[in-house]
Scaffold this motif. Structure first.
Motif, PDB file in Angstrom:
ATOM      1  N   LEU A  70       0.363  -0.865   0.028  1.00 23.46           N
ATOM      2  CA  LEU A  70      -0.236   0.058  -0.105  1.00 23.46           C
ATOM      3  C   LEU A  70       0.650   1.126  -0.217  1.00 23.46           C
ATOM      4  O   LEU A  70       1.777   1.065   0.983  1.00 23.46           O
ATOM      5  CB  LEU A  70      -1.210   0.125   1.155  1.00 23.46           C
ATOM      6  CG  LEU A  70      -1.774  -1.023   1.553  1.00 23.46           C
ATOM      7  CD1 LEU A  70      -2.687  -0.937   3.224  1.00 23.46           C
ATOM      8  CD2 LEU A  70      -2.912  -1.309   0.569  1.00 23.46           C
ATOM      9  N   ASP A  71       0.549   2.148  -0.836  1.00 27.67           N
ATOM     10  CA  ASP A  71       1.603   3.131  -0.998  1.00 27.67           C
ATOM     11  C   ASP A  71       0.091   4.745  -0.348  1.00 27.67           C
ATOM     12  O   ASP A  71      -0.376   3.867  -1.304  1.00 27.67           O
ATOM     13  CB  ASP A  71       1.933   3.819  -2.487  1.00 27.67           C
ATOM     14  CG  ASP A  71       2.999   2.719  -3.034  1.00 27.67           C
ATOM     15  OD1 ASP A  71       3.655   1.919  -1.914  1.00 27.67           O
ATOM     16  OD2 ASP A  71       3.308   2.729  -3.976  1.00 27.67           O
ATOM     17  N   VAL A  72       0.514   5.204   0.097  1.00 38.22           N
ATOM     18  CA  VAL A  72      -0.807   5.853   1.502  1.00 38.22           C
ATOM     19  C   VAL A  72       0.592   7.375   1.230  1.00 38.22           C
ATOM     20  O   VAL A  72       1.117   7.511   0.776  1.00 38.22           O
ATOM     21  CB  VAL A  72      -0.466   5.787   2.253  1.00 38.22           C
ATOM     22  CG1 VAL A  72      -1.451   6.368   3.166  1.00 38.22           C
ATOM     23  CG2 VAL A  72      -0.877   4.280   3.206  1.00 38.22           C
ATOM     24  N   THR A  73      -0.783   8.463   0.703  1.00 36.27           N
ATOM     25  CA  THR A  73      -0.173   9.561   0.193  1.00 36.27           C
ATOM     26  C   THR A  73      -1.640  10.882   1.620  1.00 36.27           C
ATOM     27  O   THR A  73      -2.348  10.515   1.743  1.00 36.27           O
ATOM     28  CB  THR A  73      -0.608  10.727  -1.183  1.00 36.27           C
ATOM     29  OG1 THR A  73       0.579   9.800  -1.469  1.00 36.27           O
ATOM     30  CG2 THR A  73      -0.788  12.085  -0.299  1.00 36.27           C
ATOM     31  N   ALA A  74      -0.778  11.249   2.186  1.00 35.21           N
ATOM     32  CA  ALA A  74      -1.773  11.885   3.024  1.00 35.21           C
ATOM     33  C   ALA A  74      -1.212  13.593   3.528  1.00 35.21           C
ATOM     34  O   ALA A  74       0.390  13.789   2.605  1.00 35.21           O
ATOM     35  CB  ALA A  74      -1.734  11.189   4.537  1.00 35.21           C
ATOM     36  N   ALA A  75      -2.097  14.497   3.569  1.00 29.30           N
ATOM     37  CA  ALA A  75      -1.680  15.687   4.352  1.00 29.30           C
ATOM     38  C   ALA A  75       0.095  16.350   4.784  1.00 29.30           C
ATOM     39  O   ALA A  75       0.151  16.986   4.841  1.00 29.30           O
ATOM     40  CB  ALA A  75      -2.779  16.593   4.335  1.00 29.30           C
ATOM     41  N   ASP A  76      -0.129  15.493   5.862  1.00 27.78           N
ATOM     42  CA  ASP A  76       0.902  15.570   7.018  1.00 27.78           C
ATOM     43  C   ASP A  76       0.909  14.331   7.688  1.00 27.78           C
ATOM     44  O   ASP A  76       0.635  13.362   7.584  1.00 27.78           O
ATOM     45  CB  ASP A  76       0.519  16.631   7.983  1.00 27.78           C
ATOM     46  CG  ASP A  76      -0.925  15.823   8.940  1.00 27.78           C
ATOM     47  OD1 ASP A  76      -1.379  15.006   9.776  1.00 27.78           O
ATOM     48  OD2 ASP A  76      -2.291  16.653   8.468  1.00 27.78           O
ATOM     49  N   GLU A  77       2.469  14.249   8.245  1.00 26.89           N
ATOM     50  CA  GLU A  77       2.798  12.969   8.841  1.00 26.89           C
ATOM     51  C   GLU A  77       2.052  12.239   9.973  1.00 26.89           C
ATOM     52  O   GLU A  77       2.153  11.384  10.480  1.00 26.89           O
ATOM     53  CB  GLU A  77       4.595  13.119   9.924  1.00 26.89           C
ATOM     54  CG  GLU A  77       5.248  13.486   9.046  1.00 26.89           C
ATOM     55  CD  GLU A  77       6.862  13.686   9.242  1.00 26.89           C
ATOM     56  OE1 GLU A  77       6.583  12.345   9.940  1.00 26.89           O
ATOM     57  OE2 GLU A  77       7.585  14.563   8.385  1.00 26.89           O
ATOM     58  N   ASN A  78       1.567  13.964  10.786  1.00 24.49           N
ATOM     59  CA  ASN A  78       0.113  13.004  12.049  1.00 24.49           C
ATOM     60  C   ASN A  78      -1.354  12.247  11.235  1.00 24.49           C
ATOM     61  O   ASN A  78      -1.070  10.716  11.549  1.00 24.49           O
ATOM     62  CB  ASN A  78      -0.460  14.003  13.169  1.00 24.49           C
ATOM     63  CG  ASN A  78       0.646  14.647  13.678  1.00 24.49           C
ATOM     64  OD1 ASN A  78       1.701  14.133  14.079  1.00 24.49           O
ATOM     65  ND2 ASN A  78       0.568  15.864  13.894  1.00 24.49           N
ATOM     66  N   THR A  79      -1.162  12.510  10.222  1.00 28.87           N
ATOM     67  CA  THR A  79      -2.627  11.304   9.507  1.00 28.87           C
ATOM     68  C   THR A  79      -2.005  10.071   8.777  1.00 28.87           C
ATOM     69  O   THR A  79      -2.439   9.063   9.022  1.00 28.87           O
ATOM     70  CB  THR A  79      -2.922  12.718   8.186  1.00 28.87           C
ATOM     71  OG1 THR A  79      -3.582  13.536   8.935  1.00 28.87           O
ATOM     72  CG2 THR A  79      -3.951  11.761   7.174  1.00 28.87           C
ATOM     73  N   ILE A  80      -0.676  10.381   7.956  1.00 28.99           N
ATOM     74  CA  ILE A  80      -0.136   9.317   7.510  1.00 28.99           C
ATOM     75  C   ILE A  80       0.475   8.371   8.501  1.00 28.99           C
ATOM     76  O   ILE A  80       0.217   6.551   8.972  1.00 28.99           O
ATOM     77  CB  ILE A  80       0.849   8.888   6.378  1.00 28.99           C
ATOM     78  CG1 ILE A  80       0.775   8.287   5.286  1.00 28.99           C
ATOM     79  CG2 ILE A  80       2.014   9.654   6.751  1.00 28.99           C
ATOM     80  CD1 ILE A  80       1.675   8.370   4.546  1.00 28.99           C
ATOM     81  N   ARG A  81       0.953   8.652   9.266  1.00 26.61           N
ATOM     82  CA  ARG A  81       1.210   7.618  10.892  1.00 26.61           C
ATOM     83  C   ARG A  81       0.240   7.427  11.619  1.00 26.61           C
ATOM     84  O   ARG A  81       0.241   6.328  11.958  1.00 26.61           O
ATOM     85  CB  ARG A  81       2.073   8.073  12.024  1.00 26.61           C
ATOM     86  CG  ARG A  81       3.781   8.071  11.103  1.00 26.61           C
ATOM     87  CD  ARG A  81       4.140   8.729  12.403  1.00 26.61           C
ATOM     88  NE  ARG A  81       5.741   8.794  11.913  1.00 26.61           N
ATOM     89  CZ  ARG A  81       6.365  10.423  11.131  1.00 26.61           C
ATOM     90  NH1 ARG A  81       5.573  10.967  11.261  1.00 26.61           N
ATOM     91  NH2 ARG A  81       7.534   9.448  10.879  1.00 26.61           N
ATOM     92  N   ALA A  82      -1.481   7.675  12.201  1.00 25.79           N
ATOM     93  CA  ALA A  82      -2.517   7.863  12.420  1.00 25.79           C
ATOM     94  C   ALA A  82      -3.229   6.136  11.612  1.00 25.79           C
ATOM     95  O   ALA A  82      -3.340   5.471  11.911  1.00 25.79           O
ATOM     96  CB  ALA A  82      -3.408   8.525  12.489  1.00 25.79           C
TER      97      ALA A  82
END
Length: 69
Positions: free
Chosen positions: A16-28
């Motif tokens: 799974l390649d995940v893209t998010a707006a910020d590090e907190n979101t992607i870690r969650a």
């Protein structure tokens, strides 16, 4: 990054390649995935120059439930 054939050799193995707006979101997101399935856990986060957001890659075996300690 290249996906090695060993990562998807059987049904149930996913990359799974995940893209998010910020590090907190992607870690969650990664934490939520690892609570559901056997995964590679919280993996390094990176930014692609010139592209929005942060990215991470997670390897998961959706045939195996997460283990609780």
């Amino acid at each position: 990054m290249r996906i090695d054939e060993q990562h998807i050799t059987e049904p149930g193995l996913v990359v799974l390649d995940v893209t998010a707006a910020d590090e907190n979101t992607i870690r969650a997101v990664m934490d939520s995935l690892q609570q559901r399935w056997a995964t590679s856990g919280i993996t390094p986060v990176w930014r692609a120059p010139g592209e929005a957001g942060v990215r991470a890659r997670v390897y998961a075996d959706i045939r195996r439930r997460a283990t609780t300690e």
